[in-house]
Design a protein around this motif. Structure first.
Motif, mmCIF file in Angstrom:
data_model
loop_
_atom_site.group_PDB
_atom_site.id
_atom_site.type_symbol
_atom_site.label_atom_id
_atom_site.label_comp_id
_atom_site.label_asym_id
_atom_site.label_seq_id
_atom_site.Cartn_x
_atom_site.Cartn_y
_atom_site.Cartn_z
ATOM 1 N N TRP A 70 0.864 -1.167 -0.195
ATOM 2 C CA TRP A 70 -0.096 -0.015 0.051
ATOM 3 C C TRP A 70 0.594 1.326 0.024
ATOM 4 C CZ3 TRP A 70 -5.214 -0.067 3.091
ATOM 5 C CH2 TRP A 70 -6.019 -1.072 2.564
ATOM 6 N N LYS A 71 0.302 2.301 -0.497
ATOM 7 C CA LYS A 71 1.002 3.683 -0.471
ATOM 8 C C LYS A 71 0.836 4.140 0.506
ATOM 9 C CE LYS A 71 0.035 4.294 -5.621
ATOM 10 N NZ LYS A 71 -0.983 4.944 -6.342
ATOM 11 N N GLU A 72 1.541 5.303 1.040
ATOM 12 C CA GLU A 72 1.424 5.765 2.482
ATOM 13 C C GLU A 72 0.285 6.500 2.631
ATOM 14 O OE1 GLU A 72 2.289 6.761 6.272
ATOM 15 O OE2 GLU A 72 3.502 5.157 5.091
ATOM 16 N N GLU A 73 -0.163 7.331 1.511
ATOM 17 C CA GLU A 73 -1.650 7.647 1.664
ATOM 18 C C GLU A 73 -2.757 6.812 2.010
ATOM 19 O OE1 GLU A 73 -0.460 8.070 -2.719
ATOM 20 O OE2 GLU A 73 0.607 8.362 -0.914
ATOM 21 N N GLU A 74 -2.607 5.720 1.285
ATOM 22 C CA GLU A 74 -3.581 4.698 1.517
ATOM 23 C C GLU A 74 -3.772 4.134 2.922
ATOM 24 O OE1 GLU A 74 -4.284 2.226 -2.503
ATOM 25 O OE2 GLU A 74 -2.226 2.038 -1.525
ATOM 26 N N LYS A 75 -2.516 4.168 3.524
ATOM 27 C CA LYS A 75 -2.246 3.744 5.108
ATOM 28 C C LYS A 75 -2.945 4.743 5.730
ATOM 29 C CE LYS A 75 1.404 0.139 4.775
ATOM 30 N NZ LYS A 75 2.555 -0.353 5.446
#
Length: 142
Positions: A70-75
């Protein structure tokens, strides 16, 4: 009070349900929202947040533990939606007069009795008085 006692100084890396409860209570009071925080309304709001949480996973397929792809913004988004669910759950338990921490610990104890731990012996699992292949799931009572 000593460090670690209820109401005492908290570990800066840990947040208690009591702290969340107090912050949510203060937040609602400051906005005069208490009149809207009936158990039913809080439950329905929490269900809505669970829906938003579900949307995050909807088209991801199976997700590995820790969400490594997952991308950081998704997390960050995931953390926000998980927090919404938790905060409504804490508020709901308060509105119903349930000590959520005690109820959760009791439920873990009940589950430990209902689903005893398996004892691993060579290639067999032993639990609940039954012996079966480690590849076979033990029969559940219900």
């Amino acid at each position: 009070m000593k460090k670690g006692e209820e109401g005492g100084e908290e570990n800066k890396n840990e947040v208690s349900l009591q702290t969340l409860s107090k912050k949510m209570d203060d937040f609602a009071k400051a906005r005069d929202w208490e009149k809207y925080h009936s158990p039913r309304n809080l439950l329905l709001a929490m269900v809505g947040e669970v829906g938003e949480l579900s949307e995050i996973f909807q088209w991801k397929g199976e997700v590995a533990r820790g969400c490594p792809d997952w991308k950081e913004e998704e997390k960050v988004h995931l953390g926000e939606e998980l927090s919404d669910v938790l905060l409504y759950l804490v508020r709901l338990s308060d509105a119903c007069g349930v000590d959520l921490g005690k109820a959760a610990l009791r439920k873990i104890e009940l589950n430990a009795v209902k689903y005893p731990a398996l004892k691993q012996t060579d290639d067999h699992c032993v639990g609940d008085g039954e012996v079966s292949s480690s590849k076979t799931k033990l029969n559940e009572e219900h």
